[in-house]
Design a protein around this motif. Structure first.
Motif, mmCIF file in Angstrom:
data_model
loop_
_atom_site.group_PDB
_atom_site.id
_atom_site.type_symbol
_atom_site.label_atom_id
_atom_site.label_comp_id
_atom_site.label_asym_id
_atom_site.label_seq_id
_atom_site.Cartn_x
_atom_site.Cartn_y
_atom_site.Cartn_z
ATOM 1 N N VAL A 26 0.831 -1.203 0.000
ATOM 2 C CA VAL A 26 0.000 0.000 0.000
ATOM 3 C C VAL A 26 0.866 1.253 0.000
ATOM 4 C CG1 VAL A 26 -1.687 1.339 1.311
ATOM 5 C CG2 VAL A 26 -1.933 -1.139 1.139
ATOM 6 N N GLN A 29 2.597 2.067 -3.225
ATOM 7 C CA GLN A 29 1.720 2.563 -4.285
ATOM 8 C C GLN A 29 1.238 3.986 -3.980
ATOM 9 O OE1 GLN A 29 -1.107 -0.614 -6.055
ATOM 10 N NE2 GLN A 29 -0.474 -1.461 -4.071
ATOM 11 N N LEU A 30 0.726 4.209 -2.793
ATOM 12 C CA LEU A 30 0.173 5.532 -2.483
ATOM 13 C C LEU A 30 1.272 6.575 -2.332
ATOM 14 C CD1 LEU A 30 -2.720 4.647 -0.017
ATOM 15 C CD2 LEU A 30 -2.852 5.125 -2.456
ATOM 16 N N LEU A 34 -0.378 9.803 -4.329
ATOM 17 C CA LEU A 34 -1.667 10.321 -3.916
ATOM 18 C C LEU A 34 -1.604 11.830 -3.721
ATOM 19 C CD1 LEU A 34 -4.560 9.593 -3.006
ATOM 20 C CD2 LEU A 34 -3.680 9.331 -0.686
ATOM 21 N N GLN A 166 -2.683 7.098 6.318
ATOM 22 C CA GLN A 166 -3.322 7.392 5.039
ATOM 23 C C GLN A 166 -4.838 7.379 5.130
ATOM 24 O OE1 GLN A 166 -1.087 8.511 2.804
ATOM 25 N NE2 GLN A 166 0.205 8.035 4.562
ATOM 26 N N PHE A 207 0.503 3.127 -9.313
ATOM 27 C CA PHE A 207 0.219 1.726 -9.007
ATOM 28 C C PHE A 207 1.472 0.859 -8.953
ATOM 29 C CE2 PHE A 207 -4.024 3.016 -10.436
ATOM 30 C CZ PHE A 207 -4.825 2.405 -9.481
ATOM 31 N N GLY A 234 -3.011 -4.896 -1.092
ATOM 32 C CA GLY A 234 -2.322 -3.678 -1.493
ATOM 33 C C GLY A 234 -2.965 -3.030 -2.693
ATOM 34 N N ALA A 238 -5.133 0.635 -2.571
ATOM 35 C CA ALA A 238 -4.591 1.741 -3.358
ATOM 36 C C ALA A 238 -5.569 2.182 -4.444
ATOM 37 C CB ALA A 238 -3.255 1.335 -3.986
ATOM 38 N N TYR A 242 -7.114 5.952 -4.838
ATOM 39 C CA TYR A 242 -6.814 6.736 -6.032
ATOM 40 C C TYR A 242 -8.077 7.200 -6.751
ATOM 41 C CZ TYR A 242 -1.776 5.845 -6.047
ATOM 42 O OH TYR A 242 -0.452 5.822 -5.743
ATOM 43 N N CYS A 292 6.397 5.656 1.643
ATOM 44 C CA CYS A 292 6.663 5.222 0.273
ATOM 45 C C CYS A 292 8.165 5.156 -0.002
ATOM 46 C CB CYS A 292 5.988 6.181 -0.695
ATOM 47 S SG CYS A 292 6.141 5.736 -2.436
#
Length: 430
Positions: A26, A29-30, A34, A166, A207, A234, A238, A242, A292
């Motif tokens: 997660v 990806q975020l 984001l 998040q 992604f 995950g 995400a 998104y 991230c």
């Protein structure tokens, strides 16, 4: 290539639980996507980026499902490189690992700069000073290297805690839907509908990371199904975040305003909650960016292990005390530092977009090769495997074509260097 290792990946410690593996997927990806991608998309695509988000989510659903199935069947460190090596041989496995590794190293520069954009709200003069932004980004990179050298358990716990934050932007975006104004969607495609492809190429960055659990598969506790579950969790978390963000941002903030800010989620928080909301959102954005960055620095250390038989011995060395690939972490972050330096005089939003597109070309090559590998590794009655492989492969190829000339040239040059190193290594091995 002197000093090429003759053995497989060194043994790694199983320090990841299902929760931390899913959190890495997660968070990877975020992260900054984001918080930073909406600004770049507003500049390049406009509200039509909504179509880009939907198309990219569909393509990544196929990829996520392939990674989950392959991760359960081949629970080996390296993710895409391990799958491709199993299906197509060591040469293609090396190309996959090299391309992926370069993509992550370059992309980490973009993540660090994206995080610094939100730090600028709290540090006077940071937004106006490109050298100071670069220095701060480099400090974040090397802080994550130190944490990952200490061990995957510590790195995973930090990421798990930061990813939990998040939930804050997700709640804000749900609240922001009350301010949705369809008028902000006009003009829907100011750059033309052809820009939707550019949007897809950019959103790939959001992604990418769906395969994170498979890359550290040998460090995940439990049976191989844990890797598959972490991958699916995950992706869906995400994707939901998104698509919610895409709808909320497009309807609440005019496209021109989004394109002019390096802190789009702070802007929407300010318009819906007030200045205090913007401050809180920037804090959460920094936490997401650090989660991230920490997760992707972990990945840049693990990828060379997937092709240890063809890599210099030093690059695949494991720390005697902590059991982590410290040399790969350092070398990969040196590459990231170099790309931060190259963007030091570029506008923050433009620098993020350029680094993302270059990194995406590097990561799409392994995705396309993974689709080919999935076709080859499909069970005798695996019709669904082959359908997923066709969708994922076609999506990856189309996204590569849409990345733009600069990204294709830089990505192609990096890939050519890898092929040259592989050929040289094979010749020296006889």
């Amino acid at each position: 290539m002197a000093g090429v290792a003759a053995q497989g990946p060194p043994a790694l410690r199983r320090g990841l639980t299902l929760a931390t593996a899913a959190a890495l997927a997660v968070g990877n990806q975020l992260g900054t996507s984001l918080y930073n991608l909406p600004a770049s998309l507003a500049q390049l695509v406009g509200p039509a980026a909504l179509v880009s988000w939907i198309l990219t989510a569909l393509g990544f659903w196929a990829l996520a499902e392939l990674f989950a199935r392959l991760g359960e069947r081949i629970p080996a460190t390296g993710g895409p490189a391990a799958f491709v090596r199993e299906a197509l041989g060591p040469g293609w496995g090396f190309v996959t690992a090299w391309s992926f590794w370069g993509s992550v190293a370059i992309g980490n520069a973009g993540i660090a700069l994206g995080t610094v954009a939100y730090i600028g709200q709290f540090v006077p003069g940071l937004d106006a000073s490109a050298p100071l932004r670069a220095a701060t980004a480099v400090a974040l990179l090397w802080g994550c290297v130190w944490l990952n050298i200490r061990g995957v358990r510590d790195a995973g716990r930090v990421t798990l805690g930061l990813v939990a934050l998040q939930l804050v932007p997700v709640l804000l975006l749900i609240i922001a839907l009350a301010w949705f104004d369809a008028g902000n969607l006009q003009p829907f495609a100011p750059k033309g509908m052809g820009a939707v492809g550019t949007g897809v190429a950019l959103i790939i960055w959001g992604f990418s990371g769906v395969e994170s659990a498979t890359i550290s598969a040998e460090e995940v506790r439990g049976d191989p199904s844990a890797v598959a579950r972490a991958t699916r969790i995950g992706f869906w978390v995400a994707a939901g975040a998104y698509l919610l963000a895409a709808v909320a941002l497009a309807g609440v903030v005019p496209s021109a305003a989004l394109g002019d800010t390096s802190r789009p989620l702070a802007l929407i928080a300010e318009r819906t909650v007030g200045p205090l909301g913007a401050t809180a959102m920037s804090v959460v954005a920094i936490a997401g960016g650090l989660a991230c960055l920490n997760g992707w620095v972990l990945v840049v250390g693990r990828l060379p292990l997937a092709s240890a038989a063809l890599m210099p011995r030093g690059l695949t060395a494991v720390h005697a005390q902590h059991g982590t690939p410290h040399v790969a972490l350092v070398v990969g972050t040196l590459v990231s530092t170099a790309f931060v330096a190259l963007q030091v005089q570029t506008d923050a939003v433009a620098a993020f977009g350029r680094l993302v597109l270059i990194a995406n070309v590097g990561i799409l090559v392994p995705y396309a090769l993974t689709a080919v590998a999935a076709w080859r590794l499909a069970p005798p009655q695996g019709a669904s495997w082959r359908v997923l492989a066709v969708v994922a492969g076609g999506f990856s190829a189309a996204a590569i074509a849409a990345a733009g000339l600069e990204a294709l040239v830089v990505g192609g040059l990096f890939l050519a260097v890898g092929v040259g190193l592989y050929v040289l290594a094979r010749r020296r091995q006889g």
